[in-house]
Design a protein around this motif. Structure first.
Motif, PDB file in Angstrom:
ATOM      1  N   THR A 131       0.836  -1.209   0.000  1.00 54.99           N
ATOM      2  CA  THR A 131       0.000   0.000   0.000  1.00 54.99           C
ATOM      3  C   THR A 131       0.865   1.252   0.000  1.00 54.99           C
ATOM      4  O   THR A 131       2.050   1.202   0.349  1.00 54.99           O
ATOM      5  N   ARG A 132       0.253   2.363  -0.347  1.00 51.83           N
ATOM      6  CA  ARG A 132       0.973   3.630  -0.361  1.00 51.83           C
ATOM      7  C   ARG A 132       0.149   4.707   0.328  1.00 51.83           C
ATOM      8  O   ARG A 132      -1.074   4.767   0.184  1.00 51.83           O
ATOM      9  N   VAL A 133       0.826   5.538   1.081  1.00 53.71           N
ATOM     10  CA  VAL A 133       0.234   6.726   1.679  1.00 53.71           C
ATOM     11  C   VAL A 133       1.211   7.865   1.412  1.00 53.71           C
ATOM     12  O   VAL A 133       2.429   7.704   1.575  1.00 53.71           O
ATOM     13  N   ALA A 134       0.693   9.008   1.008  1.00 48.14           N
ATOM     14  CA  ALA A 134       1.556  10.146   0.677  1.00 48.14           C
ATOM     15  C   ALA A 134       2.444  10.508   1.856  1.00 48.14           C
ATOM     16  O   ALA A 134       2.056  10.355   3.024  1.00 48.14           O
ATOM     17  N   ALA A 135       3.623  11.001   1.554  1.00 47.32           N
ATOM     18  CA  ALA A 135       4.610  11.292   2.595  1.00 47.32           C
ATOM     19  C   ALA A 135       4.090  12.287   3.618  1.00 47.32           C
ATOM     20  O   ALA A 135       4.363  12.159   4.823  1.00 47.32           O
ATOM     21  N   VAL A 168       8.271  -4.284  11.649  1.00 48.70           N
ATOM     22  CA  VAL A 168       8.633  -3.630  10.388  1.00 48.70           C
ATOM     23  C   VAL A 168       9.514  -2.433  10.702  1.00 48.70           C
ATOM     24  O   VAL A 168       9.449  -1.861  11.792  1.00 48.70           O
ATOM     25  N   ASN A 169      10.333  -2.061   9.726  1.00 49.14           N
ATOM     26  CA  ASN A 169      11.215  -0.912   9.924  1.00 49.14           C
ATOM     27  C   ASN A 169      10.460   0.405   9.782  1.00 49.14           C
ATOM     28  O   ASN A 169      10.736   1.370  10.506  1.00 49.14           O
ATOM     29  N   THR A 170       9.526   0.442   8.828  1.00 49.77           N
ATOM     30  CA  THR A 170       8.763   1.676   8.599  1.00 49.77           C
ATOM     31  C   THR A 170       7.320   1.333   8.257  1.00 49.77           C
ATOM     32  O   THR A 170       7.012   0.249   7.753  1.00 49.77           O
ATOM     33  N   LEU A 171       6.450   2.275   8.546  1.00 52.02           N
ATOM     34  CA  LEU A 171       5.090   2.285   8.004  1.00 52.02           C
ATOM     35  C   LEU A 171       5.068   3.415   6.998  1.00 52.02           C
ATOM     36  O   LEU A 171       5.045   4.594   7.381  1.00 52.02           O
TER      37      LEU A 171
END
Length: 286
Positions: A131-135, A168-171
């Protein structure tokens, strides 16, 4: 010559035996054989599920304001035996207020019940991979989850997020190796918030409006609209200025459909950022 008949005395036990033999011979039937009672099956009662209680669960959503993204809270009434897990589940559903939205992508869900141990709350999700979420939205999405969990637990413990049972390292762009603490709520949340009446509620003529605000000099401006016309307006005070504190006021209205709007005070007279607001549409019953 007279015949002499010899008579032998028989004791009570012997006489009983003779009688039994005689009776048995006369009847021609065998002695009844005792019959064992039928086995009784004891039914095991089915355990009664623990009844849930109706709880008002705090759920945080995002809204795009003139001052950028902000998080808003609304309360969802849910029958639950696990309010923290159910609050997270509600976060992935549509909000009541059409001005709000969830920042979490469709398909993300809770994989296992939320747990808490040694001052850390753990949330295990699935459907996150790919999935992607804007920065610029990712920090708000993560804090949307953190604030919902902490609000439901009534705790400020940090939140560890797992994906498919693994760390996880990042969300998206947000570091997630360590448990995630609550961010700066004054930069994340709207500084004015209506909790009651809920969006779409039907209420009596004496309308109680309540919520939370972190505003200058504890001043909350409000107005009631019928259509586009302002029919009532005023000022309420929160319990404390410059920090999140409750406010409450009551207005009496005729039956009909209304919108109540609150806004923060603007001591800069327009020189600073746009003021933050919140509104709810509701109906006054007859």
């Amino acid at each position: 010559m007279q015949e002499v008949i010899a008579v032998r005395r028989v004791g009570p036990i012997g006489l009983l035996g003779v009688l039994v033999l005689v009776l048995a011979g006369c009847s021609g039937a065998s002695a009844p054989v005792p019959v064992a009672p039928a086995a009784t099956t004891v039914a095991t009662p089915t355990p009664t599920p623990t009844p849930g209680q109706v709880r008002a669960l705090p759920v945080y959503y995002a809204s795009q304001t003139p001052s950028g993204l902000r998080l808003y809270r609304e309360f969802h009434r849910v029958t639950t035996v696990d309010p923290v897990s159910d609050a997270v589940r509600e976060l992935f559903t549509a909000p009541l207020d059409p001005d709000y939205r969830t920042l979490w992508p469709s398909g993300v869900a809770l994989r296992a019940p939320v747990t808490s141990e040694a001052g850390v709350t753990t949330v295990d999700l699935y459907g996150v991979d790919g999935t992607r979420v804007a920065a610029d939205a990712a920090p708000f999405a993560v804090q949307q989850l953190v604030l919902t969990v902490q609000g439901a637990r009534q705790s400020t413990d940090p939140v560890r997020v797992l994906v498919d049972g693994r760390a996880v390292n990042t969300l998206w762009t947000v570091p997630a190796t360590a448990p995630i603490a609550r961010g700066d709520v004054y930069a994340l949340r709207s500084l004015v918030q209506i909790d009651d009446p809920a969006q779409g509620a039907t209420v009596g003529r004496d309308v109680v409006v309540s919520g939370e605000a972190a505003v200058f000099e504890a001043t909350v401006h409000w107005e009631v609209l019928r259509g586009s016309a302002v029919v009532r307006s005023g000022v309420a005070s929160s319990a404390e200025g410059q920090k999140f504190a409750p406010y409450r006021f009551t207005i009496t209205l005729e039956p009909g459909q209304y919108t109540v709007r609150v806004r923060e005070d603007d001591p800069s007279d327009g020189a600073g950022r746009p003021v933050l607001t919140d509104d709810k549409a509701f109906t006054v019953g007859g």
